[in-house]
Design a protein around this motif. Structure first.
Motif, PDB file in Angstrom:
ATOM      1  N   GLU A 267      46.414  30.125  67.282  1.00  0.00           N
ATOM      2  CA  GLU A 267      47.461  29.854  68.456  1.00  0.00           C
ATOM      3  C   GLU A 267      46.979  30.207  69.925  1.00  0.00           C
ATOM      4  O   GLU A 267      45.899  31.022  69.870  1.00  0.00           O
ATOM      5  CB  GLU A 267      48.555  30.853  68.196  1.00  0.00           C
ATOM      6  CG  GLU A 267      48.205  32.257  68.367  1.00  0.00           C
ATOM      7  CD  GLU A 267      49.073  33.343  67.599  1.00  0.00           C
ATOM      8  OE1 GLU A 267      50.509  33.090  68.028  1.00  0.00           O
ATOM      9  OE2 GLU A 267      48.864  34.257  66.814  1.00  0.00           O
ATOM     10  N   SER A 268      47.466  29.624  70.905  1.00  0.00           N
ATOM     11  CA  SER A 268      47.007  29.955  72.065  1.00  0.00           C
ATOM     12  C   SER A 268      47.670  31.036  72.819  1.00  0.00           C
ATOM     13  O   SER A 268      48.832  31.486  72.407  1.00  0.00           O
ATOM     14  CB  SER A 268      47.266  28.608  73.169  1.00  0.00           C
ATOM     15  OG  SER A 268      46.286  27.627  72.561  1.00  0.00           O
ATOM     16  N   THR A 269      47.242  31.630  74.022  1.00  0.00           N
ATOM     17  CA  THR A 269      48.138  32.707  74.462  1.00  0.00           C
ATOM     18  C   THR A 269      48.093  32.136  75.897  1.00  0.00           C
ATOM     19  O   THR A 269      47.439  31.392  76.469  1.00  0.00           O
ATOM     20  CB  THR A 269      47.144  33.967  74.674  1.00  0.00           C
ATOM     21  OG1 THR A 269      46.027  33.788  75.459  1.00  0.00           O
ATOM     22  CG2 THR A 269      46.365  34.478  73.177  1.00  0.00           C
ATOM     23  N   PRO A 270      49.070  33.011  76.748  1.00  0.00           N
ATOM     24  CA  PRO A 270      49.218  32.741  78.097  1.00  0.00           C
ATOM     25  C   PRO A 270      47.986  32.702  78.813  1.00  0.00           C
ATOM     26  O   PRO A 270      48.029  32.085  80.039  1.00  0.00           O
ATOM     27  CB  PRO A 270      50.252  33.665  78.528  1.00  0.00           C
ATOM     28  CG  PRO A 270      51.015  33.922  77.415  1.00  0.00           C
ATOM     29  CD  PRO A 270      50.004  33.956  76.318  1.00  0.00           C
ATOM     30  N   ALA A 271      46.909  33.560  78.549  1.00  0.00           N
ATOM     31  CA  ALA A 271      45.709  33.613  79.358  1.00  0.00           C
ATOM     32  C   ALA A 271      44.901  32.539  79.106  1.00  0.00           C
ATOM     33  O   ALA A 271      43.665  32.376  79.660  1.00  0.00           O
ATOM     34  CB  ALA A 271      45.336  34.895  78.866  1.00  0.00           C
ATOM     35  N   GLY A 272      45.110  31.637  77.953  1.00  0.00           N
ATOM     36  CA  GLY A 272      44.417  30.631  77.872  1.00  0.00           C
ATOM     37  C   GLY A 272      43.430  30.648  76.474  1.00  0.00           C
ATOM     38  O   GLY A 272      42.673  29.678  76.221  1.00  0.00           O
ATOM     39  N   THR A 273      43.218  31.870  76.320  1.00  0.00           N
ATOM     40  CA  THR A 273      42.421  32.200  74.938  1.00  0.00           C
ATOM     41  C   THR A 273      43.094  31.573  73.759  1.00  0.00           C
ATOM     42  O   THR A 273      44.350  31.201  73.637  1.00  0.00           O
ATOM     43  CB  THR A 273      42.159  33.707  74.769  1.00  0.00           C
ATOM     44  OG1 THR A 273      43.294  34.257  74.825  1.00  0.00           O
ATOM     45  CG2 THR A 273      41.447  34.190  75.938  1.00  0.00           C
ATOM     46  N   VAL A 274      42.351  31.396  72.716  1.00  0.00           N
ATOM     47  CA  VAL A 274      42.943  30.882  71.425  1.00  0.00           C
ATOM     48  C   VAL A 274      42.624  32.109  70.480  1.00  0.00           C
ATOM     49  O   VAL A 274      41.301  32.688  70.160  1.00  0.00           O
ATOM     50  CB  VAL A 274      42.192  29.935  70.842  1.00  0.00           C
ATOM     51  CG1 VAL A 274      42.837  29.541  69.318  1.00  0.00           C
ATOM     52  CG2 VAL A 274      42.556  28.551  71.696  1.00  0.00           C
ATOM     53  N   LEU A 275      43.517  32.605  69.748  1.00  0.00           N
ATOM     54  CA  LEU A 275      43.638  33.706  68.662  1.00  0.00           C
ATOM     55  C   LEU A 275      43.431  33.029  67.199  1.00  0.00           C
ATOM     56  O   LEU A 275      44.239  32.052  67.040  1.00  0.00           O
ATOM     57  CB  LEU A 275      44.739  34.472  68.717  1.00  0.00           C
ATOM     58  CG  LEU A 275      45.152  35.476  70.088  1.00  0.00           C
ATOM     59  CD1 LEU A 275      46.371  36.372  69.615  1.00  0.00           C
ATOM     60  CD2 LEU A 275      43.976  36.154  70.447  1.00  0.00           C
ATOM     61  N   ILE A 276      42.342  33.605  66.457  1.00  0.00           N
ATOM     62  CA  ILE A 276      42.108  32.773  65.225  1.00  0.00           C
ATOM     63  C   ILE A 276      42.071  33.954  64.173  1.00  0.00           C
ATOM     64  O   ILE A 276      41.291  34.806  64.264  1.00  0.00           O
ATOM     65  CB  ILE A 276      40.863  31.988  65.264  1.00  0.00           C
ATOM     66  CG1 ILE A 276      40.960  31.062  66.345  1.00  0.00           C
ATOM     67  CG2 ILE A 276      40.621  31.485  63.992  1.00  0.00           C
ATOM     68  CD1 ILE A 276      39.421  30.292  66.551  1.00  0.00           C
ATOM     69  N   GLY A 277      42.825  33.613  63.080  1.00  0.00           N
ATOM     70  CA  GLY A 277      42.928  34.674  62.117  1.00  0.00           C
ATOM     71  C   GLY A 277      43.116  33.791  60.678  1.00  0.00           C
ATOM     72  O   GLY A 277      42.924  32.605  60.839  1.00  0.00           O
ATOM     73  N   SER A 278      43.117  34.199  59.684  1.00  0.00           N
ATOM     74  CA  SER A 278      43.341  35.805  59.556  1.00  0.00           C
ATOM     75  C   SER A 278      42.823  36.191  58.145  1.00  0.00           C
ATOM     76  O   SER A 278      42.430  35.291  57.486  1.00  0.00           O
ATOM     77  CB  SER A 278      44.717  36.159  59.467  1.00  0.00           C
ATOM     78  OG  SER A 278      45.223  35.508  58.309  1.00  0.00           O
ATOM     79  N   SER A 279      42.438  37.347  58.053  1.00  0.00           N
ATOM     80  CA  SER A 279      41.955  38.161  56.778  1.00  0.00           C
ATOM     81  C   SER A 279      42.859  39.261  56.263  1.00  0.00           C
ATOM     82  O   SER A 279      43.165  39.848  57.007  1.00  0.00           O
ATOM     83  CB  SER A 279      40.557  38.451  56.753  1.00  0.00           C
ATOM     84  OG  SER A 279      40.156  39.398  57.726  1.00  0.00           O
ATOM     85  N   ARG A 280      42.649  39.428  54.965  1.00  0.00           N
ATOM     86  CA  ARG A 280      43.171  40.519  54.100  1.00  0.00           C
ATOM     87  C   ARG A 280      42.399  41.184  53.259  1.00  0.00           C
ATOM     88  O   ARG A 280      41.777  40.272  52.639  1.00  0.00           O
ATOM     89  CB  ARG A 280      44.544  40.514  53.774  1.00  0.00           C
ATOM     90  CG  ARG A 280      45.768  40.192  54.621  1.00  0.00           C
ATOM     91  CD  ARG A 280      47.039  39.534  54.083  1.00  0.00           C
ATOM     92  NE  ARG A 280      48.016  39.621  54.843  1.00  0.00           N
ATOM     93  CZ  ARG A 280      48.459  39.060  56.020  1.00  0.00           C
ATOM     94  NH1 ARG A 280      47.654  38.077  56.063  1.00  0.00           N
ATOM     95  NH2 ARG A 280      49.401  39.466  56.687  1.00  0.00           N
ATOM     96  N   GLU A 281      41.986  42.401  53.380  1.00  0.00           N
ATOM     97  CA  GLU A 281      41.273  43.024  52.233  1.00  0.00           C
ATOM     98  C   GLU A 281      41.520  44.647  52.106  1.00  0.00           C
ATOM     99  O   GLU A 281      41.782  45.106  53.401  1.00  0.00           O
ATOM    100  CB  GLU A 281      39.612  42.939  52.481  1.00  0.00           C
ATOM    101  CG  GLU A 281      39.158  43.185  53.775  1.00  0.00           C
ATOM    102  CD  GLU A 281      37.607  42.739  53.928  1.00  0.00           C
ATOM    103  OE1 GLU A 281      37.070  42.582  52.930  1.00  0.00           O
ATOM    104  OE2 GLU A 281      37.398  42.427  55.173  1.00  0.00           O
ATOM    105  N   ARG A 282      41.580  45.004  51.033  1.00  0.00           N
ATOM    106  CA  ARG A 282      41.724  46.481  51.291  1.00  0.00           C
ATOM    107  C   ARG A 282      40.336  47.371  50.907  1.00  0.00           C
ATOM    108  O   ARG A 282      39.753  47.376  49.956  1.00  0.00           O
ATOM    109  CB  ARG A 282      42.597  46.993  49.856  1.00  0.00           C
ATOM    110  CG  ARG A 282      44.130  46.332  50.196  1.00  0.00           C
ATOM    111  CD  ARG A 282      45.004  47.464  49.679  1.00  0.00           C
ATOM    112  NE  ARG A 282      44.713  47.894  48.344  1.00  0.00           N
ATOM    113  CZ  ARG A 282      45.172  47.404  47.518  1.00  0.00           C
ATOM    114  NH1 ARG A 282      45.936  46.411  47.381  1.00  0.00           N
ATOM    115  NH2 ARG A 282      45.274  47.717  45.872  1.00  0.00           N
ATOM    116  N   VAL A 283      39.821  48.058  51.912  1.00  0.00           N
ATOM    117  CA  VAL A 283      38.497  48.418  52.038  1.00  0.00           C
ATOM    118  C   VAL A 283      38.691  49.886  52.522  1.00  0.00           C
ATOM    119  O   VAL A 283      37.813  50.617  53.113  1.00  0.00           O
ATOM    120  CB  VAL A 283      37.480  47.805  52.734  1.00  0.00           C
ATOM    121  CG1 VAL A 283      37.235  46.614  52.291  1.00  0.00           C
ATOM    122  CG2 VAL A 283      38.098  47.656  54.301  1.00  0.00           C
ATOM    123  N   GLY A 284      40.011  50.683  52.413  1.00  0.00           N
ATOM    124  CA  GLY A 284      40.174  51.976  53.064  1.00  0.00           C
ATOM    125  C   GLY A 284      40.199  51.686  54.600  1.00  0.00           C
ATOM    126  O   GLY A 284      40.694  50.715  55.002  1.00  0.00           O
TER     127      GLY A 284
END
Length: 388
Positions: A267-284
């Protein structure tokens, strides 16, 4: 009534705001400060698209529908109160969930179930996808449009809610909660690293640290940290117009697997950057060793939007989400300690569910009418281990 809210992330800030507006004397206690942890290390999702209509977790989907509508009003309220610019960067941009060949039928069945409980979900063929997201990979088979998905800037939104609570008379104490002050079976305050604080009620909103805090207060709640990582690009012209993610994300959200799972969210942000996800892991609470997750996320994102393969990264970050084993947040009174309440276990949905969570906490703490059925989220529910 004097209420101590333990935690100044998005859930704590939302609860503090609504409690203060309802007339309570609110003291927010956080060891790191407002939005210093999970709420500043996430994407700001306000989603209904990833919520399943399956019976076991339908309550969260219904909570998300209510919270989604509340966010529109809350964002407008905070914007009007600030007056000199957006208080949350709320964007009702909508979401698109896509499937590559072989995954289309499952995605359409998932969306059909969602429509049955009131979530707007509109199927899209390849031509419709290309019209909405021209830079999307031609390999995508089909998609589903969720017009009610939205996004906020999570740290900004949290700080804006906390500031609004302060204007209503709330206070903030920078300290760590170390124990409970008890009168019989009832909590009457907390001990902290800066001294005791008396209270008529205590609300634990400590995110992934809620289990640890609950233990210090004489009870148990099964909330565990689940690590997530995100990549942020340098600013560019807007080439992603919705929150776009692969249908694999839905499965990762609903999984209890401790091993690394990655899926594509862009997804894009109003600042022009793009956020890229995602991950999930249980490592404490381990913050090291995130490179494998980041590499997988980057590769999958470039498959979804090929232009991303040539985009420069600005930074990456990781955060911990509060994971409940039955995939429902814990909202309401403690099953053991009178006067103690919980608002945690939202995992990656805390931003989106914050307004509805706060409404439930006001109901439980101050005795106002319940905005919807609170039973599925209680600490005493069968699906949540409450015994140490």
């Amino acid at each position: 009534m004097r209420v101590v809210v333990v935690g100044a992330g998005v859930i704590g800030a939302a609860c503090a705001l609504r409690l203060a507006q309802a007339g309570a004397e609110v003291v927010m206690v956080d060891r790191s400060g407002i939005a210093a942890e999970t709420s500043s290390r996430c994407e700001g999702n306000v989603l209904v698209s990833d919520k399943s209509a399956a019976t076991s977790v339908r309550a969260e989907a219904e909570l998300a529908i209510v919270a989604n509508a509340m966010w529109r009003d809350l964002a407008a309220e905070l914007d009007a109160e600030r007056g000199d610019g957006p208080a949350t960067e709320y964007e009702a941009k909508g979401g698109i969930v896509v499937a590559f060949p072989g995954g289309g039928d499952a995605l359409l069945r998932f969306a059909e179930g969602q429509r049955a409980i009131g979530i707007r979900a509109e199927p899209l063929d390849r031509a419709a996808l290309a019209a909405l997201e021209p830079d999307l990979s031609a390999a995508v088979e089909l998609g589903v449009h969720y017009p009610d998905d939205a996004q906020v800037q999570p740290s900004l939104a949290t700080q804006s809610m906390a500031a609004a609570a302060l204007r209503c008379g709330a206070t903030v104490v920078r300290a760590e909660v170390t124990g409970a002050r008890m009168r019989g079976d009832r909590i009457v305050g907390v001990d902290t690293t800066t001294g005791p604080i008396d209270a008529d009620a205590v609300v634990v909103c400590a995110g992934p640290w809620s289990g640890e805090v609950a233990g210090r207060l004489g009870t148990h709640v099964d909330i565990r940290p689940r690590r997530g990582t995100i990549l942020v690009t340098t600013p560019m012209r807007q080439r992603v117009h919705h929150k776009v993610y692969d249908a694999d994300y839905v499965g990762a959200v609903g999984s209890g697997d401790a091993a690394l799972q990655t899926s594509t969210v862009v997804e894009s942000t109003p600042a022009g950057t793009v956020l890229i996800g995602s991950s999930r892991e249980r490592v404490g609470f381990d913050e090291t060793g995130t490179l494998p997750a980041l590499a997988e996320i980057a590769a999958k994102a470039a498959r979804l939007f090929p232009f991303l393969a040539d985009v420069q990264l600005l930074r990456t970050y990781a955060g911990f989400r509060p994971f409940a084993p039955d995939h429902l947040p814990v909202i309401g009174p403690d099953a053991r300690v009178e006067g103690l309440f919980h608002a945690s276990g939202h995992e990656g949905a805390g931003i989106g569910l914050a307004p509805a969570t706060a409404a439930l906490i006001v109901h439980h703490v101050l005795g106002t009418a319940a905005p919807f059925d609170p039973a599925p989220f209680l600490h005493s529910r069968p699906g949540l281990q409450v015994a140490a």
